[in-house]
Design a protein around this motif. Structure first.
Motif, PDB file in Angstrom:
ATOM      1  N   LYS A 287       0.783  -1.394   0.605  1.00 53.22           N
ATOM      2  CA  LYS A 287      -0.186  -0.064  -0.187  1.00 53.22           C
ATOM      3  C   LYS A 287       1.023   1.411   0.491  1.00 53.22           C
ATOM      4  O   LYS A 287       2.070   1.365   0.646  1.00 53.22           O
ATOM      5  CB  LYS A 287      -1.162   0.218   1.455  1.00 53.22           C
ATOM      6  CG  LYS A 287      -2.020  -1.288   1.485  1.00 53.22           C
ATOM      7  CD  LYS A 287      -3.254  -0.811   0.408  1.00 53.22           C
ATOM      8  CE  LYS A 287      -3.978  -1.925   0.794  1.00 53.22           C
ATOM      9  NZ  LYS A 287      -3.987  -3.137   1.190  1.00 53.22           N
ATOM     10  N   SER A 288       0.188   2.015  -1.044  1.00 48.38           N
ATOM     11  CA  SER A 288       0.745   4.170  -0.646  1.00 48.38           C
ATOM     12  C   SER A 288       0.940   4.410   1.239  1.00 48.38           C
ATOM     13  O   SER A 288      -0.101   3.957   1.878  1.00 48.38           O
ATOM     14  CB  SER A 288       0.455   4.030  -1.699  1.00 48.38           C
ATOM     15  OG  SER A 288      -1.042   4.293  -1.342  1.00 48.38           O
ATOM     16  N   ARG A 289       1.699   4.930   1.255  1.00 45.32           N
ATOM     17  CA  ARG A 289       1.666   6.064   2.330  1.00 45.32           C
ATOM     18  C   ARG A 289       0.279   7.046   2.735  1.00 45.32           C
ATOM     19  O   ARG A 289      -0.750   6.555   3.805  1.00 45.32           O
ATOM     20  CB  ARG A 289       2.358   7.525   2.178  1.00 45.32           C
ATOM     21  CG  ARG A 289       3.815   6.900   2.532  1.00 45.32           C
ATOM     22  CD  ARG A 289       5.225   8.639   2.440  1.00 45.32           C
ATOM     23  NE  ARG A 289       6.418   7.841   2.381  1.00 45.32           N
ATOM     24  CZ  ARG A 289       7.046   8.054   1.815  1.00 45.32           C
ATOM     25  NH1 ARG A 289       6.436   8.425   0.690  1.00 45.32           N
ATOM     26  NH2 ARG A 289       7.999   7.770   1.574  1.00 45.32           N
ATOM     27  N   VAL A 290      -0.368   6.811   1.058  1.00 45.07           N
ATOM     28  CA  VAL A 290      -1.472   7.484   1.491  1.00 45.07           C
ATOM     29  C   VAL A 290      -3.134   6.379   2.036  1.00 45.07           C
ATOM     30  O   VAL A 290      -3.402   6.483   2.796  1.00 45.07           O
ATOM     31  CB  VAL A 290      -2.483   8.375   0.084  1.00 45.07           C
ATOM     32  CG1 VAL A 290      -3.591   8.319   0.423  1.00 45.07           C
ATOM     33  CG2 VAL A 290      -1.688   9.485   0.275  1.00 45.07           C
TER      34      VAL A 290
ATOM     35  N   VAL B  21       0.182  23.463  -8.228  1.00 44.64           N
ATOM     36  CA  VAL B  21      -0.165  22.327  -7.307  1.00 44.64           C
ATOM     37  C   VAL B  21      -1.027  22.947  -6.087  1.00 44.64           C
ATOM     38  O   VAL B  21      -1.072  24.852  -6.397  1.00 44.64           O
ATOM     39  CB  VAL B  21       1.786  22.961  -6.997  1.00 44.64           C
ATOM     40  CG1 VAL B  21       1.692  22.618  -5.218  1.00 44.64           C
ATOM     41  CG2 VAL B  21       2.599  22.542  -7.015  1.00 44.64           C
ATOM     42  N   VAL B  22      -1.811  22.443  -5.513  1.00 51.31           N
ATOM     43  CA  VAL B  22      -2.594  23.016  -4.643  1.00 51.31           C
ATOM     44  C   VAL B  22      -2.608  22.906  -3.305  1.00 51.31           C
ATOM     45  O   VAL B  22      -2.530  21.156  -2.858  1.00 51.31           O
ATOM     46  CB  VAL B  22      -3.625  22.507  -5.019  1.00 51.31           C
ATOM     47  CG1 VAL B  22      -5.232  23.413  -4.601  1.00 51.31           C
ATOM     48  CG2 VAL B  22      -3.924  22.945  -6.406  1.00 51.31           C
ATOM     49  N   LEU B  23      -2.527  23.663  -1.680  1.00 54.17           N
ATOM     50  CA  LEU B  23      -2.067  23.307  -1.095  1.00 54.17           C
ATOM     51  C   LEU B  23      -3.466  24.087   0.136  1.00 54.17           C
ATOM     52  O   LEU B  23      -4.022  25.436  -0.168  1.00 54.17           O
ATOM     53  CB  LEU B  23      -1.549  24.317  -0.613  1.00 54.17           C
ATOM     54  CG  LEU B  23      -0.946  23.757   1.223  1.00 54.17           C
ATOM     55  CD1 LEU B  23      -0.754  21.875   1.445  1.00 54.17           C
ATOM     56  CD2 LEU B  23       0.093  24.518   1.680  1.00 54.17           C
TER      57      LEU B  23
ATOM     58  N   ASN C  11      -0.744  18.209  -9.896  1.00 51.82           N
ATOM     59  CA  ASN C  11      -1.300  17.766 -10.736  1.00 51.82           C
ATOM     60  C   ASN C  11      -3.158  16.887 -10.750  1.00 51.82           C
ATOM     61  O   ASN C  11      -2.661  16.439 -11.472  1.00 51.82           O
ATOM     62  CB  ASN C  11      -0.657  17.299 -12.124  1.00 51.82           C
ATOM     63  CG  ASN C  11       0.627  17.270 -12.254  1.00 51.82           C
ATOM     64  OD1 ASN C  11       1.296  19.009 -12.196  1.00 51.82           O
ATOM     65  ND2 ASN C  11       2.211  16.787 -12.386  1.00 51.82           N
ATOM     66  N   GLY C  12      -3.994  17.123 -10.022  1.00 47.98           N
ATOM     67  CA  GLY C  12      -5.008  16.816 -10.289  1.00 47.98           C
ATOM     68  C   GLY C  12      -5.249  15.769  -8.517  1.00 47.98           C
ATOM     69  O   GLY C  12      -5.891  15.436  -8.430  1.00 47.98           O
ATOM     70  N   GLU C  13      -3.755  15.704  -8.656  1.00 52.63           N
ATOM     71  CA  GLU C  13      -3.550  14.151  -7.641  1.00 52.63           C
ATOM     72  C   GLU C  13      -3.590  14.488  -5.778  1.00 52.63           C
ATOM     73  O   GLU C  13      -2.852  15.683  -5.576  1.00 52.63           O
ATOM     74  CB  GLU C  13      -2.561  13.431  -7.758  1.00 52.63           C
ATOM     75  CG  GLU C  13      -2.331  12.560  -9.555  1.00 52.63           C
ATOM     76  CD  GLU C  13      -3.813  11.877  -9.934  1.00 52.63           C
ATOM     77  OE1 GLU C  13      -3.035  10.633  -8.463  1.00 52.63           O
ATOM     78  OE2 GLU C  13      -4.531  11.379 -10.333  1.00 52.63           O
ATOM     79  N   PHE C  14      -4.236  13.605  -5.530  1.00 45.78           N
ATOM     80  CA  PHE C  14      -3.897  13.915  -3.717  1.00 45.78           C
ATOM     81  C   PHE C  14      -2.412  13.490  -3.721  1.00 45.78           C
ATOM     82  O   PHE C  14      -2.871  12.333  -4.274  1.00 45.78           O
ATOM     83  CB  PHE C  14      -4.670  13.219  -3.077  1.00 45.78           C
ATOM     84  CG  PHE C  14      -5.241  13.597  -1.404  1.00 45.78           C
ATOM     85  CD1 PHE C  14      -4.254  14.709  -1.090  1.00 45.78           C
ATOM     86  CD2 PHE C  14      -4.620  12.230  -1.082  1.00 45.78           C
ATOM     87  CE1 PHE C  14      -3.573  14.746   0.251  1.00 45.78           C
ATOM     88  CE2 PHE C  14      -4.392  12.083   0.816  1.00 45.78           C
ATOM     89  CZ  PHE C  14      -4.280  13.275   1.188  1.00 45.78           C
ATOM     90  N   VAL C  15      -1.599  13.446  -2.821  1.00 45.74           N
ATOM     91  CA  VAL C  15      -0.355  13.631  -2.711  1.00 45.74           C
ATOM     92  C   VAL C  15      -0.475  13.277  -1.306  1.00 45.74           C
ATOM     93  O   VAL C  15       0.508  12.241  -0.621  1.00 45.74           O
ATOM     94  CB  VAL C  15       0.975  14.850  -2.865  1.00 45.74           C
ATOM     95  CG1 VAL C  15       2.048  14.497  -2.486  1.00 45.74           C
ATOM     96  CG2 VAL C  15       0.774  14.855  -3.887  1.00 45.74           C
ATOM     97  N   GLY C  16      -0.704  13.589   0.115  1.00 48.16           N
ATOM     98  CA  GLY C  16      -0.882  13.807   1.100  1.00 48.16           C
ATOM     99  C   GLY C  16      -1.408  14.516   2.397  1.00 48.16           C
ATOM    100  O   GLY C  16      -1.565  15.473   1.563  1.00 48.16           O
ATOM    101  N   GLY C  17      -0.782  14.306   3.094  1.00 46.91           N
ATOM    102  CA  GLY C  17      -0.279  15.946   4.189  1.00 46.91           C
ATOM    103  C   GLY C  17       0.310  16.183   4.837  1.00 46.91           C
ATOM    104  O   GLY C  17       1.222  15.467   3.967  1.00 46.91           O
ATOM    105  N   ALA C  18       0.580  16.049   5.903  1.00 46.21           N
ATOM    106  CA  ALA C  18       1.576  17.090   6.925  1.00 46.21           C
ATOM    107  C   ALA C  18       2.710  16.177   6.973  1.00 46.21           C
ATOM    108  O   ALA C  18       3.530  15.982   6.497  1.00 46.21           O
ATOM    109  CB  ALA C  18       1.412  18.152   7.807  1.00 46.21           C
ATOM    110  N   ASP C  19       2.581  14.662   7.005  1.00 44.64           N
ATOM    111  CA  ASP C  19       3.624  14.023   7.448  1.00 44.64           C
ATOM    112  C   ASP C  19       4.114  13.424   6.749  1.00 44.64           C
ATOM    113  O   ASP C  19       5.512  13.319   5.782  1.00 44.64           O
ATOM    114  CB  ASP C  19       3.279  12.273   8.080  1.00 44.64           C
ATOM    115  CG  ASP C  19       2.648  12.473   9.608  1.00 44.64           C
ATOM    116  OD1 ASP C  19       3.008  13.273   9.973  1.00 44.64           O
ATOM    117  OD2 ASP C  19       1.419  12.103  10.485  1.00 44.64           O
TER     118      ASP C  19
END
Lengths: 79, 107
Positions: free
Chosen positions: A41-44, B16-18, B77-85
């Motif tokens: 699994k990815s981190r997300v 890039v969107v935050l 680019n429209g993809e969710f990358v993650g949160g702060a960690d």
């Protein structure tokens, strides 16, 4: 105030874990979660599994949860 | 326009969107501040930021959009990358630089 121990119990109740550690001040928590469910699994996706285990508690009681999510193999090799 | 539609337009219309609490100049949460710092350290000059404290509908909607209950949230680019960690881990491993290089080329 939420006890770190109670956050740990919720994670363990919702996800089969090999090891969980939670520390925190009652609102902000840091967790180390080790589970074979994270393999491939990815981190997300890994974080989503933990968030899912916590469910509504994440919305209502827990302001922030910082986490490291490792497979048992990654954990043994020093994570 | 509902919140989901607005979010989709924001994340697909900008490289890039935050989504954060506060603004890059005045972050209202340490995790949001960290995300901004990491992006700046990667040399990103154009960040489209959304202050969720000023937009309650987006604040609620963004949690459903990526099935992610916390702020900040980074999209590239429209993809969710993650949160702060995750953003911090990817910065430390060098993955974030690579991802953002790609975003700059598309911009």
């Amino acid at each position: 105030m939420v006890a770190p121990e109670s956050v740990k119990s919720s994670i363990e109740a919702g996800l089969a874990c090999a090891h969980v550690e939670v520390i925190g001040d009652g609102e902000h928590f840091q967790a180390l979660v080790v589970s074979s469910a994270f393999e491939g699994k990815s981190r997300v996706q890994r974080h989503q599994l933990v968030y899912a285990a916590l469910g509504e508690r994440m919305r209502v009681e827990i302001h922030a949860l910082s986490m490291r999510t490792l497979t048992p193999l990654e954990w043994r090799s020093g994570g | 326009m509902d919140a989901q539609q607005k979010i989709r337009e924001q994340v697909t219309g900008n490289p890039v969107v935050l989504y954060m609490k506060g603004t890059p100049q005045m972050p209202q949460c340490g995790f949001s501040a960290l995300a901004v710092q990491v992006l700046q350290a990667c040399g990103v000059t154009q960040i489209f930021t959304v202050n969720v404290l000023a937009e309650p509908e987006i604040r609620e909607g963004i949690k459903h959009y990526a099935n992610w209950p916390t702020i900040p949230q980074l999209y590239v680019n429209g993809e969710f990358v993650g949160g702060a960690d995750i953003v911090k881990e990817m910065y430390q491993s060098g993955e974030l630089h690579k991802l953002l290089e790609g975003a700059k080329q598309q911009a």
